[in-house]
Design an enzyme around this catalytic site. Structure first.
Site, PDB file in Angstrom:
ATOM      1  CD  GLU A 413      -1.683   4.978  -3.427  1.00  0.00           C
ATOM      2  OE1 GLU A 413      -0.575   4.449  -3.448  1.00  0.00           O
ATOM      3  OE2 GLU A 413      -2.256   5.326  -2.386  1.00  0.00           O
ATOM      4  CG  ASP A 484      -2.486   2.011  -0.486  1.00  0.00           C
ATOM      5  OD1 ASP A 484      -1.622   1.475  -1.185  1.00  0.00           O
ATOM      6  OD2 ASP A 484      -3.709   1.819  -0.630  1.00  0.00           O
ATOM      7  CG  ASP A 486       1.613   2.658   2.062  1.00  0.00           C
ATOM      8  OD1 ASP A 486       1.817   1.642   1.397  1.00  0.00           O
ATOM      9  OD2 ASP A 486       1.223   3.743   1.548  1.00  0.00           O
ATOM     10  CG  ASP A 488       5.059   4.513  -1.564  1.00  0.00           C
ATOM     11  OD1 ASP A 488       5.213   3.454  -2.197  1.00  0.00           O
ATOM     12  OD2 ASP A 488       5.961   5.352  -1.379  1.00  0.00           O
TER      13      ASP A 488
END
Ligand code: 0RA
Length: 616
Positions: A413, A484, A486, A488
């Site tokens: 990403e 990541d 998180d 997102d």
């Protein structure tokens, strides 16, 4: 130059901005772009020598940007009968007269962009210290709430802008701290000596790099060849600064900027660098006649492993910058070519002055040349493999691996994490494909037949799609999605899993699809560092002891050696194998993923993550 209120040019009103915010700031998903606009004005003050310190204080949905520059002018505008400050914040395209002796960045000189931010802010407050006093004015949605107030006496100068984005305009009004942090760090690299302070969630960080671009290059690489980072700089009409070094990696990485604006697709300044470097190196080689007989170095051989940060400043208003290409990410000013090309002439002298370093560099280039001809002569399947990756129009830039056995493809990403992964991977067996969030967002919903990027991604994998999908033909043994840790990141990982489920189900069934697992925290207990992958693990490491915990916001935050150790190195990492547990359930999840309800989508992510098993 004495600046006066009458110099402010008045062009049009702000309703247009509120009607079509996208035209002015791109996306209205989150308000980060607004930060850039205000920050650029402060950066311009610094770039032109009027400010030395910028402080950014981030609260969830409110941000304050303060500089110690000259302060925004407060004198009356003769025609509009308003203070210049009010004109700057309420009039679109209000800006100072264009001058040939100052540089301006993206937001434009002297407060261009300030009015756009004001128009899209629920609340905005400006404080100015100037001419012996403090001044203050408040606005909402582009309009003044009150007139400019002259407050107490003050000897300092500067400007402070506090604002919160308008929830009527943005999907979310929260600022993304990691993105802002990265932006500030980049600005600090590009403006040597400038002190930037970032306060967010009780954390305070300062960025200041007296070595500017050299520090930037050192940050990007692990170990330069001969330990040498070169720096060249020249200021005529244009100011050119460039730092560069060769690494043992085969990738070339050129970061370029024009007036502080990133030029992702390069352009005339980068072409000038390449041309000048080539000439300098070729002249050096010819003068010293040091190449083995019959060997001729190509431009690619000379630049293999080269990492460059190049910054050009073109004076005058930002409108003097010419950009080209679909995304307008390519600089087109011809004078930038000449300026950078001629600066690089001096590199030949640098090489003459440092013969042992020059020797190492030449050896590095000769090696690259030999490896290249060996690759050309190698087996057909190998060269076919190479050509596949180079011919295709991939959504990101694939850094392929050299072996065809025990190989892995990391789909990463973002460009920044992708860049780090390229630096630290095992080039023999690990390939990296960075994908931008934007591409990923369309991935689950797009029809593969009419989306070139997706069909090319499929061809890069080599296994075909839909009915034709054959996992035996996969060009990699493992495909590893790396996002990541998180929300997102999980969202993007889910979209990618949905993509594979929809178009390449046999790949999942064959057990070739994995999720990488970046750590969530680094815990330091009694001098030792531990990487920790969950909150539970953190608590058990800390149990009864005191320690220092650092949370990783994203992959891009990690340096190459940490990323290798925690996430890429097959000996130390953990992978999760994606497995289809309940066909029907996944089918439903997928259906809902395509639906419009974003909160439902997020809720489903955890659901999908459960269909995953740990592979140790
Ligand atoms: C207009 C004119 C001058 C400075 C500025 C605007 C200015 C704008 C911003 C926005 C954030 N910080 C800023 N600092 C300055 C020139 C003023 C002069 O000639 O004294």
């Amino acid at each position: 130059m004495k600046y006066q209120a009458k110099d402010i040019q008045v062009l049009e009103g702000l309703e247009a901005v509120r009607k079509r915010p996208g035209m002015y700031i791109g996306s209205t998903e989150h308000p980060n772009h607004l930060v850039k606009e205000i920050l650029d004005n402060s950066i311009d003050e610094a770039m032109n020598g009027f400010a030395s310190k910028i402080e950014v204080i981030l609260e969830e949905a409110r941000i304050t940007i303060t500089d110690d520059g000259r302060g925004i002018p407060v004198d009356q505008h003769p025609k509009l009968k308003k203070p210049a400050l009010e004109v700057i914040f309420t009039t679109l395209h209000a800006g100072g007269k264009f001058s040939d002796t100052v540089y301006s960045s993206a937001g434009g000189l002297h407060g261009v962009g300030a009015s756009v931010v004001n128009a899209l802010s629920d609340k905005l407050e400006v404080t100015v210290w100037r001419e012996g006093h403090e001044y203050n004015q408040r606005f909402s949605r582009g309009l003044p709430v009150a007139g400019l107030k002259k407050l107490g006496k003050s000897r300092k100068t500067g400007t402070s802008v506090t604002f919160s984005a308008d929830p009527e305009i943005f999907d979310s009004i929260k600022f993304k701290a990691p993105m802002i942090r990265e932006l500030l760090r980049q600005k600090a690299f590009l403006n040597p000596g400038l002190l930037i302070i970032f306060k967010s969630e009780d954390k305070e960080e300062t960025f200041r790099f007296d070595d500017g671009l050299v520090a930037y290059v050192k940050e990007l690489i692990q170990e330069p060849v001969s330990g040498e980072v070169f720096f060249l700089e020249k200021k005529d009409r244009l100011k050119v600064s460039v730092a560069f070094a060769w690494t043992e990696s085969t990738d070339e990485n050129i970061l370029s900027f024009a007036n502080g604006i990133p030029t992702a697709d390069g352009g005339t300044h980068v072409d000038g660098f390449k041309a000048g470097l080539l000439k300098a190196v070729r002249n050096y080689l010819a003068t010293h006649d040091i190449l083995p007989k019959g060997l001729k170095l190509s431009a690619d051989d000379i630049r293999e492993g080269l990492v460059v940060v190049l910054s050009v400043m073109i004076p005058g208003n930002v409108a003097q910058l010419q950009f080209q290409g679909q995304t307008k990410d390519r600089l087109n000013n011809q004078e930038a070519f000449t300026a950078v090309d001629s600066l690089l002439k001096s590199f030949e002298q640098t090489l003459n002055q440092k013969p042992s370093i020059a020797q190492n560099l030449v050896e590095r280039m000769v090696l690259a040349c030999k490896a290249r001809s060996a690759a050309r002569a190698a087996s057909q399947s190998f060269s076919r493999k190479i050509s596949v990756s180079h011919r295709l129009n991939l959504p990101g830039k694939l850094a392929d691996c050299s072996s065809s056995k025990d190989t892995e493809l990391f789909i990463v990403e973002g460009d920044s994490a992708g860049g780090t992964a390229k630096q630290c991977r095992d080039r023999k067996t690990q390939a990296i494909l960075p994908l931008r969030g934007k591409v990923l967002n369309t991935i689950a919903t797009a029809k593969i037949t009419d989306n070139k990027e997706l069909s090319d991604l499929a061809s890069a994998l080599g296994c075909g799609v839909g009915k034709d999908c054959n996992p035996d033909k996969l060009r990699y043994d493992k495909i590893i999605i790396l996002t990541d840790a998180d929300a997102d990141g999980k969202h993007i990982a889910t979209l990618l899993m949905a993509f594979f489920f929809r178009w390449m189900k046999p790949v999942i069934e064959a057990g070739a699809l994995y999720l990488g697992r970046p750590p969530l925290f680094r815990v330091k207990v009694s001098g030792k560092d531990f990487w920790v992958y969950s909150e539970k693990e953190r608590d058990s490491v800390l149990k009864g002891k005191s320690g220092q915990v650092t949370r990783f916001k994203g992959l891009g935050e990690m340096n190459p050696s940490s990323l290798w150790e925690t996430t890429l190195n097959p000996k130390t990492r953990t992978l999760l194998r994606v497995r289809i547990d309940d066909e029907k359930q996944v089918e439903n999840v997928f259906e809902e993923l395509l639906g419009k309800d974003t909160s439902a989508r997020y809720a489903l992510i955890t659901g999908l993550a459960d269909t995953v098993e740990v592979d140790l």
